[in-house]
Scaffold this motif. Structure first.
Motif, PDB file in Angstrom:
ATOM      1  N   TYR A  71      -8.644  -1.748  -3.278  1.00  0.00           N
ATOM      2  CA  TYR A  71      -7.390  -1.051  -3.564  1.00  0.00           C
ATOM      3  C   TYR A  71      -7.301  -0.856  -5.075  1.00  0.00           C
ATOM      4  O   TYR A  71      -7.584  -1.781  -5.849  1.00  0.00           O
ATOM      5  CB  TYR A  71      -6.180  -1.871  -3.103  1.00  0.00           C
ATOM      6  CG  TYR A  71      -6.088  -2.098  -1.618  1.00  0.00           C
ATOM      7  CD1 TYR A  71      -5.344  -1.249  -0.793  1.00  0.00           C
ATOM      8  CD2 TYR A  71      -6.738  -3.177  -1.028  1.00  0.00           C
ATOM      9  CE1 TYR A  71      -5.253  -1.468   0.570  1.00  0.00           C
ATOM     10  CE2 TYR A  71      -6.651  -3.410   0.333  1.00  0.00           C
ATOM     11  CZ  TYR A  71      -5.915  -2.552   1.131  1.00  0.00           C
ATOM     12  OH  TYR A  71      -5.828  -2.776   2.476  1.00  0.00           O
ATOM     13  N   ARG A 101     -11.835  -4.921   1.483  1.00  0.00           N
ATOM     14  CA  ARG A 101     -11.304  -3.572   1.235  1.00  0.00           C
ATOM     15  C   ARG A 101     -10.846  -3.479  -0.216  1.00  0.00           C
ATOM     16  O   ARG A 101     -10.243  -4.403  -0.755  1.00  0.00           O
ATOM     17  CB  ARG A 101     -10.150  -3.267   2.186  1.00  0.00           C
ATOM     18  CG  ARG A 101     -10.529  -3.251   3.648  1.00  0.00           C
ATOM     19  CD  ARG A 101      -9.340  -2.850   4.508  1.00  0.00           C
ATOM     20  NE  ARG A 101      -8.292  -3.864   4.460  1.00  0.00           N
ATOM     21  CZ  ARG A 101      -8.187  -4.873   5.315  1.00  0.00           C
ATOM     22  NH1 ARG A 101      -9.072  -5.011   6.286  1.00  0.00           N
ATOM     23  NH2 ARG A 101      -7.195  -5.738   5.227  1.00  0.00           N
ATOM     24  N   ARG A 155      -5.711   2.565  -1.231  1.00  0.00           N
ATOM     25  CA  ARG A 155      -7.063   2.315  -0.760  1.00  0.00           C
ATOM     26  C   ARG A 155      -8.037   3.194  -1.524  1.00  0.00           C
ATOM     27  O   ARG A 155      -7.788   4.373  -1.787  1.00  0.00           O
ATOM     28  CB  ARG A 155      -7.179   2.616   0.737  1.00  0.00           C
ATOM     29  CG  ARG A 155      -6.701   1.527   1.662  1.00  0.00           C
ATOM     30  CD  ARG A 155      -7.586   0.288   1.609  1.00  0.00           C
ATOM     31  NE  ARG A 155      -8.943   0.567   1.989  1.00  0.00           N
ATOM     32  CZ  ARG A 155      -9.391   0.555   3.234  1.00  0.00           C
ATOM     33  NH1 ARG A 155      -8.564   0.282   4.226  1.00  0.00           N
ATOM     34  NH2 ARG A 155     -10.654   0.803   3.485  1.00  0.00           N
ATOM     35  N   GLU A 177       0.840  -1.183   0.000  1.00  0.00           N
ATOM     36  CA  GLU A 177       0.000   0.000   0.000  1.00  0.00           C
ATOM     37  C   GLU A 177       0.880   1.240   0.000  1.00  0.00           C
ATOM     38  O   GLU A 177       2.035   1.195   0.445  1.00  0.00           O
ATOM     39  CB  GLU A 177      -0.905  -0.018   1.234  1.00  0.00           C
ATOM     40  CG  GLU A 177      -1.986   1.049   1.216  1.00  0.00           C
ATOM     41  CD  GLU A 177      -2.900   0.943   2.414  1.00  0.00           C
ATOM     42  OE1 GLU A 177      -3.823   1.773   2.516  1.00  0.00           O
ATOM     43  OE2 GLU A 177      -2.686   0.048   3.256  1.00  0.00           O
TER      44      GLU A 177
END
Length: 990
Positions: free
Chosen positions: A730, A728, A746, A699
């Motif tokens: 990304y 989640r 994100r 990330e």
């Protein structure tokens, strides 16, 4: 939105600057205006469609089950935006905003009889099933009737299979008499007072000194069979050792917890301190401790092959005192993986028994399979086995439901979809399929252009959400990682409308997560903190996750044994359990929906292991020779382990430069490894054909998200991809191929991405002028086949990706990519299909590629009658319904492992026999399905999900190819041309 004009390369995507708040607000407002404008246009089109249908005399409901299901003859392309706006103004159509649209859609849905359940009242399994089947429930009649058209009788719950309760059968022998007072006390401390009959019978066989295989159902207490005798051996024989072998690291850790908990009540602290896991995650200090003083080591086949046997001198103490070898989840060792493991176990016996004099017993624990004793014999090379298959464990009542997502009006492909896939202009169908679908539409049957099914992914998510909100602990099994993440995302969206706090009670469990993350999920599920988990088959094996109420299965998992293994995870404490199989819209799943008896009465599959596989045997003989000289005499000790193929494999090893006499002792008949690989050949032999290289996903800011195998990286972390981890999202910003890393950020977007790819098998070389010959001595002969065998290259090419809306799955944008091809070298055998056959198939208005595809599946289905193999070991060329590229007219089978498996070479001389057997199979199948059935033309490992199949075309292909083959062999000058010589006799049909 239009397709993106740019092409994204491996390093070509620039980092975007985050928009300012005002800009974002304006973009949201513009998006709402656009949504309202589009909704007004759609209503104007509805008015035009109504007028056109009235003029054409077409009654309402045919071809237009919903406002967006236009009749196929409706001239939609002739309408212009200007004319639609004028019609909307003239009719005073309100251009509503997005919130108003969503509100009215929910009101309309409620009026149609179904509204999402928002109740959180705890329920038992029986009440929950009745709740689902209620008229206004998720599987009720009102929701099913929304897709009704013509003669179709809609139904969601297609079938219920009830399985009665089974009482426990307790052994009459006291536990102390079987395991001694110390171990019996340990079992009593964990709640085991008496043994079941199968546990007592198994322990008695071990006391008699026999090798043992236990083949009973999931959660039947098989671990007690080996944990009890192992602890007694360690207590009563000072210095003795025990080896546990599990197929996965997760199972090893789970078993370490179980055996440590069991041994916690033993007075001998030295025994407990000598337990440990020896795998790739074990640090060097722990490895040294286990080598020096370990007495119960838990490992896996890969570590045994790579770390223990090549360095057996450092394990001399452990191997010389070995008394028990436990092989858990024995059914997992099948196919090429099973071949490799069987040879590793033979190498273990060469060292432990042949070199160090250890006398040990095998214990194989397996789920229910059709051939347990034969499987154990092939896996270990030992012939005298005691089989325990009478299951004395109790289980509660169980209901198995076949759930078919409700019908709905088929959606008209968007302009983007038609541009991206020309076949989408026909609804994703070939011309022949489109004609048959049009006829089905006129009759009002499923399969017409006006009918489709709700997404099974969304259906599974809604089921999981209802399970969670009613307090039922559930496992949802999905075939792929992407499906796991999508089900988790959809389920959380559904739970937010009920109680946002419930979103934290569900998680995903799959490969790619770190070991710590997986252990955390397992612990949370065991403790009850998690109510639901979306998992791949990583949780199919016996990891203890506590008592579960329900299992959901997104699509048929591929074989009956896996389905029952997964379903067995529910109902582990004798309570009523529920399993729900949610069907995909593909032919295989829909066949089981129409014929449930074929699923529930299906025989269990055989576990196929072939330790004589030439390629596997050659590789492991080199490893064995590196560990200890190999005696090529078939009558010697090595011949007893490796069989009659030992002498031939040794000759091949000498010819390849891997084996030879020891130059220091030239008169020694033993062969040693003389190859160039250092420190030895073992690291070059992969048991599972799994990538050692990984791409690390980071990330922004440097935090590691997870690791992805190199072979999968181009399919999941290409630039522009929406990558998902625990629900989640990304956005993949950059893929660095040289550094093996991907940079993600994100994000929260309403779409997901799916790669567009093409898969090919490229055969190297051309038609040989003369038939090549193998060096086979007196056994050498020309085989009776015109089939060709040659090196080949498997190619997977990601050419771009599509963007699809999360809620509807509709495609709205396509982006091109420029990525390297993913390839591996393998081997293939193929035979040309005459052009006359192709013309005959097309003259019958049938699709030739569907016939080739179905014929290839039929060949794969009959192959196990001649060669021991698993469905995943060999593949054929599967047709993609959207692909319009030229493909050769051939029937081809290839090894589905890098470097080959040796099976394609065995196929070449018997190709004519396979053609005849496949023809008999398809011709003799009594199914009336146009695409065939699992008994003839469906294949469980089809990469295209059995989407393009035609049974009648397959019959024509098989008949024509077999006739051409017989004619070619009848001509003396053609006999055997193009075939590869084979030095083994043609296998006979079993």
């Amino acid at each position: 939105s239009r397709p993106s004009a740019r092409t994204i390369g491996p390093m070509g995507m620039a980092t975007e600057v985050a928009p300012r708040r005002g800009k974002r607000s304006m973009e949201n407002k513009v998006g709402q205006w656009q949504a309202a404008f589009r909704a007004g246009l759609v209503e104007a089109v509805e008015l035009e469609h109504r007028d056109w249908r009235h003029k054409a005399g077409i009654r309402e409901g045919v071809g237009a089950a919903s406002s967006r299901g236009w009749h196929p003859d409706f001239p939609l392309q002739s309408l212009t935006v200007e004319s639609l706006v004028a019609r909307a103004v003239r009719e005073a159509v309100p251009f509503r905003n997005a919130k108003e649209l969503r509100r009215q859609e929910k009101e309309a849905e409620g009026k149609k009889g179904y509204a999402r359940c928002t109740d959180e009242t705890p329920m038992g399994v029986v009440d929950f099933l009745a709740h689902l089947k209620a008229e206004d429930g998720l599987g009720g009649a009102k929701r099913a009737s929304r897709g009704r058209q013509g003669k179709v009788e809609p139904r969601i719950v297609e079938h219920e299979e009830f399985m009665a309760k089974r009482a426990a059968q307790v052994a009459g022998i006291a536990t102390e008499g079987l395991l001694g007072p110390g171990v019996a006390a340990c079992l009593a401390c964990v709640g085991i007072q008496r043994l079941y009959v199968h546990q007592a019978e198994a322990i008695q066989h071990l006391h008699a000194g026999r090798d043992l295989i236990v083949c009973t159902s999931t959660a039947s207490g098989k671990s007690v069979v080996y944990n009890g005798p192992a602890l007694r051996t360690l207590l009563e024989e000072p210095g003795s050792t025990v080896l546990y072998m599990f197929p996965t690291k997760a199972l090893a850790q789970d078993q370490l917890r179980a055996v440590t908990e069991l041994a916690a009540h033993l007075p001998d602290l030295e025994v407990k301190a000598a337990f440990g896991v020896y795998d790739g995650d074990t640090d060097e200090a722990e490895r040294h401790r286990l080598r020096e003083g370990g007495r119960l080591i838990i490992s896996n086949p890969d570590m045994l092959h790579m770390a223990v046997l090549p360095h057996h001198q450092t394990f001399r103490r452990f191997l010389s005192q070995l008394r028990l070898v436990v092989i858990d989840e024995g059914h997992a060792y099948r196919g090429i993986f099973g071949n490799h493991v069987s040879l590793v176990l033979r190498r273990l016996q060469r060292i432990a028994t042949g070199l160090y004099g250890a006398a040990f017993q095998f214990v194989v624990s397996s789920a229910t399979i059709a051939n347990p004793r034969e499987h154990a014999q092939a896996l270990t090379g030992r012939q005298d086995w005691a089989l325990v298959s009478r299951d004395g464990s109790p289980h509660g009542e169980k209901t198995f439901v076949l759930w078919n997502p409700p019908l709905r009006a088929a959606r008209v492909p968007s302009t983007t979809e038609r541009r991206a896939n020309p076949a989408a202009r026909r609804g994703g169908r070939s011309p022949a399929e489109a004609n048959r679908a049009a006829l089905a539409l006129k009759r009002g049957e499923e399969g017409g252009l006006g009918l489709g099914r709700v997404s099974p992914i969304m259906e599974t998510a809604l089921l999981l959400a209802e399970c969670v909100q009613h307090g039922l602990r559930t496992l949802a099994f999905c075939k792929t990682r992407k499906l796991c993440e999508l089900v988790l995302t959809y389920c959380r969206d559904a739970l937010r409308e009920v109680d946002p706090a419930l979103c934290s009670t569900i998680a995903a469990y799959r490969a790619g997560y770190t070991a710590a993350e997986r252990r955390g999920i397992e612990g949370s599920l065991l403790s009850g903190k998690l109510r639901g988990v979306c998992a791949t088959n990583a949780l199919e094996l016996g990891i203890d996750v506590g008592a579960l109420d329900i299992t959901l299965h997104l699509g048929f998992p591929g074989n009956v044994a896996s389905l029952w293994q997964q379903a067995g995870r529910a109902g582990r404490r004798e309570q009523h359990a529920l399993s729900v199989l949610v069907a995909f819209d593909g032919p295989l799943d829909q066949f089981f929906m129409r014929h449930p008896e074929r699923l529930f009465a299906a025989p269990l599959e055989h576990a196929a292991v072939d330790p004589t596989n030439r390629q596997c045997l050659r590789q492991h003989l080199a490893c064995a020779a590196h560990e200890r000289p190999v005696l090529p005499d078939p009558a010697g000790p090595d011949g007893a382990l490796f069989g009659a193929s030992l002498h031939r494999a040794c000759r091949e090893g000498i010819r390849n430069g891997d084996l030879g006499r020891n130059p220091e002792y030239p008169h020694d008949p033993g062969l040693v490894y003389i190859g160039e690989l250092r420190p030895g050949p073992a690291p070059s032999v992969s048991l599972r054909a799994i990538d050692e290289e990984v791409f690390r996903v980071y990330e922004e800011g440097g935090a590691l998200v997870e690791e992805v195998e190199a072979s999968k990286a181009f399919f999941v972390v290409y630039e522009g991809a929406i990558y998902m981890n625990q629900g989640r999202q990304y956005l993949c910003l950059r893929l660095d191929i040289e550094q093996r890393l991907a940079l993600v950020r994100r994000c929260s977007v309403g779409y997901y991405t799916s790669p567009t790819e093409f898969k090919d098998v490229e055969v190297e070389g051309g038609n040989p002028a003369f038939a090549p010959r193998l060096q086979g001595g007196e056994e050498q002969r020309v085989c009776e086949s015109t089939a060709l065998f040659a090196p080949a290259r498997y190619v997977a090419n990601v050419t771009g990706f599509n963007k699809l809306w999360l809620r509807s799955g509709d495609l709205f944008d396509s982006v091109s990519l420029n990525l390297p091809r993913t390839t591996y070298d393998t081997f293939a055998t193929w035979m040309k299909v005459p052009d006359s056959v192709k013309l005959a198939v097309m003259a019958e208005d049938r699709e030739f590629k569907a016939g080739l595809h179905a014929a290839g599946h039929a060949l794969l289905n009959v192959l196990p009658m001649y060669i021991l193999c698993n469905p995943a070991d060999v593949g054929c060329e599967c047709a993609n319904k959207y692909e319009t590229r030229y493909k050769p007219s051939r029937l081809l089978l290839y090894d589905q492992q890098p470097g080959g498996t040796g099976i394609a070479q065995q196929v070449q001389p018997i190709f004519k026999h396979l053609l005849q057997a496949a023809l008999d199979l398809v011709r003799g199948c009594d199914c009336d399905e146009p695409t065939g059935c699992p008994g003839c033309c469906h294949h469980t490992d089809c990469s295209q999900y059995n989407a393009v199949l035609d049974k009648k075309a397959a019959l024509m292909v098989l008949e024509g190819t077999l006739r051409a083959e017989e004619e070619a062999l009848a001509r003396p000058e053609q006999g055997g041309e193009g075939g590869l010589l084979h030095d083994a006799p043609v296998p006979s049909k079993s």
